[in-house]
Design a protein around this motif. Structure first.
Motif, mmCIF file in Angstrom:
data_model
loop_
_atom_site.group_PDB
_atom_site.id
_atom_site.type_symbol
_atom_site.label_atom_id
_atom_site.label_comp_id
_atom_site.label_asym_id
_atom_site.label_seq_id
_atom_site.Cartn_x
_atom_site.Cartn_y
_atom_site.Cartn_z
ATOM 1 N N VAL A 294 0.864 -1.187 0.000
ATOM 2 C CA VAL A 294 0.000 0.000 0.000
ATOM 3 C C VAL A 294 0.894 1.228 0.000
ATOM 4 O O VAL A 294 1.984 1.216 0.583
ATOM 5 C CB VAL A 294 -0.960 -0.018 1.209
ATOM 6 N N GLN A 295 0.422 2.265 -0.649
ATOM 7 C CA GLN A 295 1.196 3.500 -0.705
ATOM 8 C C GLN A 295 1.041 4.304 0.582
ATOM 9 O O GLN A 295 -0.007 4.211 1.258
ATOM 10 C CB GLN A 295 0.743 4.349 -1.883
ATOM 11 N N PRO A 296 2.035 5.088 0.940
ATOM 12 C CA PRO A 296 1.891 5.957 2.115
ATOM 13 C C PRO A 296 0.647 6.821 1.992
ATOM 14 O O PRO A 296 0.355 7.365 0.920
ATOM 15 C CB PRO A 296 3.167 6.799 2.072
ATOM 16 N N GLY A 297 -0.074 6.908 3.107
ATOM 17 C CA GLY A 297 -1.312 7.669 3.115
ATOM 18 C C GLY A 297 -2.527 6.873 2.708
ATOM 19 O O GLY A 297 -3.659 7.356 2.842
ATOM 20 N N GLY A 298 -2.297 5.661 2.239
ATOM 21 C CA GLY A 298 -3.404 4.822 1.799
ATOM 22 C C GLY A 298 -4.018 4.017 2.920
ATOM 23 O O GLY A 298 -3.709 4.223 4.107
ATOM 24 N N SER A 299 -4.900 3.094 2.541
ATOM 25 C CA SER A 299 -5.621 2.273 3.513
ATOM 26 C C SER A 299 -5.511 0.795 3.159
ATOM 27 O O SER A 299 -5.366 0.440 1.978
ATOM 28 C CB SER A 299 -7.104 2.660 3.538
ATOM 29 N N LEU A 300 -5.588 -0.010 4.187
ATOM 30 C CA LEU A 300 -5.552 -1.462 4.013
ATOM 31 C C LEU A 300 -6.299 -2.102 5.162
ATOM 32 O O LEU A 300 -6.244 -1.605 6.292
ATOM 33 C CB LEU A 300 -4.105 -1.954 3.990
ATOM 34 N N ASN B 93 -5.675 3.087 8.212
ATOM 35 C CA ASN B 93 -5.803 4.284 7.376
ATOM 36 C C ASN B 93 -4.577 5.171 7.556
ATOM 37 O O ASN B 93 -3.883 5.098 8.567
ATOM 38 C CB ASN B 93 -7.063 5.054 7.739
ATOM 39 N N ARG B 94 -4.344 6.002 6.574
ATOM 40 C CA ARG B 94 -3.214 6.948 6.607
ATOM 41 C C ARG B 94 -1.932 6.231 7.001
ATOM 42 O O ARG B 94 -1.206 6.669 7.905
ATOM 43 C CB ARG B 94 -3.524 8.103 7.553
ATOM 44 N N VAL B 95 -1.672 5.139 6.320
ATOM 45 C CA VAL B 95 -0.517 4.323 6.683
ATOM 46 C C VAL B 95 0.782 5.057 6.374
ATOM 47 O O VAL B 95 0.841 5.935 5.492
ATOM 48 C CB VAL B 95 -0.543 2.947 5.978
ATOM 49 N N LYS B 96 1.809 4.657 7.117
ATOM 50 C CA LYS B 96 3.120 5.278 6.990
ATOM 51 C C LYS B 96 4.154 4.187 6.687
ATOM 52 O O LYS B 96 3.923 3.019 7.002
ATOM 53 C CB LYS B 96 3.496 5.975 8.298
ATOM 54 N N PRO B 97 5.288 4.545 6.128
ATOM 55 C CA PRO B 97 6.324 3.530 5.881
ATOM 56 C C PRO B 97 6.705 2.759 7.140
ATOM 57 O O PRO B 97 7.008 1.561 7.065
ATOM 58 C CB PRO B 97 7.493 4.370 5.353
ATOM 59 N N GLU B 98 6.659 3.411 8.290
ATOM 60 C CA GLU B 98 7.013 2.725 9.527
ATOM 61 C C GLU B 98 5.965 1.724 9.987
ATOM 62 O O GLU B 98 6.177 1.008 10.970
ATOM 63 C CB GLU B 98 7.293 3.741 10.654
ATOM 64 N N ASP B 99 4.844 1.658 9.304
ATOM 65 C CA ASP B 99 3.859 0.611 9.581
ATOM 66 C C ASP B 99 4.221 -0.706 8.888
ATOM 67 O O ASP B 99 3.562 -1.720 9.113
ATOM 68 C CB ASP B 99 2.468 1.049 9.119
ATOM 69 N N THR B 100 5.235 -0.677 8.067
ATOM 70 C CA THR B 100 5.675 -1.894 7.378
ATOM 71 C C THR B 100 6.132 -2.934 8.391
ATOM 72 O O THR B 100 6.989 -2.664 9.234
ATOM 73 C CB THR B 100 6.827 -1.566 6.415
ATOM 74 N N ALA B 101 5.542 -4.109 8.312
ATOM 75 C CA ALA B 101 5.846 -5.179 9.258
ATOM 76 C C ALA B 101 5.051 -6.418 8.876
ATOM 77 O O ALA B 101 4.163 -6.362 8.020
ATOM 78 C CB ALA B 101 5.493 -4.764 10.684
ATOM 79 N N VAL B 102 5.368 -7.503 9.550
ATOM 80 C CA VAL B 102 4.503 -8.684 9.503
ATOM 81 C C VAL B 102 3.496 -8.527 10.637
ATOM 82 O O VAL B 102 3.886 -8.309 11.790
ATOM 83 C CB VAL B 102 5.306 -9.983 9.660
#
Length: 115
Positions: free
Chosen positions: A11-17, A82-91
């Motif tokens: 997902v792109q930064p700022g996007g939702s998943l 929502n409003r995801v950030k690169p630092e949300d990258t994880a398992v």
């Protein structure tokens, strides 16, 4: 108790998943369900939890952006990000706790936030 997590991806930064965690038993019998995450080289950390009465708890880093919810009829817990950030990258891992019985983990699902 078996937990099946799904919904991860890119997902792109700022996007939702949205993530889902389906349990093999009635989740109304589970005291706490939650989501944890583990980034490369870091310890697993709490993201959010929800009790069988619907009380929620969030890590400070995700408050206001992530929402945990549960559907007892579907035996499923969700994490809307929502409003995801690169630092949300994880398992991301789903968890369940039955007080007096033990804790359970699902398999992880990878979430990558990148443009």
């Amino acid at each position: 108790v078996q937990l099946q997590a799904s919904g991860g991806g890119l997902v792109q930064p700022g996007g939702s998943l949205g993530l889902s965690c389906a349990a093999s038993v009635s989740i109304s019998s589970i005291d706490y369900m939650g989501w944890y995450r583990q980034a490369p080289g870091k310890q697993r950390e709490l993201v959010a939890t929800i009790t069988n009465r619907g009380s929620t708890n969030y890590a400070d880093s995700v408050k206001g952006r992530f929402t945990i919810s549960r559907d007892n009829a579907k035996n499923t817990v969700y994490l809307q990000m929502n409003r995801v950030k690169p630092e949300d990258t994880a398992v991301y891992y789903c968890s369940a706790v039955r007080l007096g019985s033990g804790g359970y983990w699902g398999q992880g699902t990878q979430v990558t936030v990148s443009s």
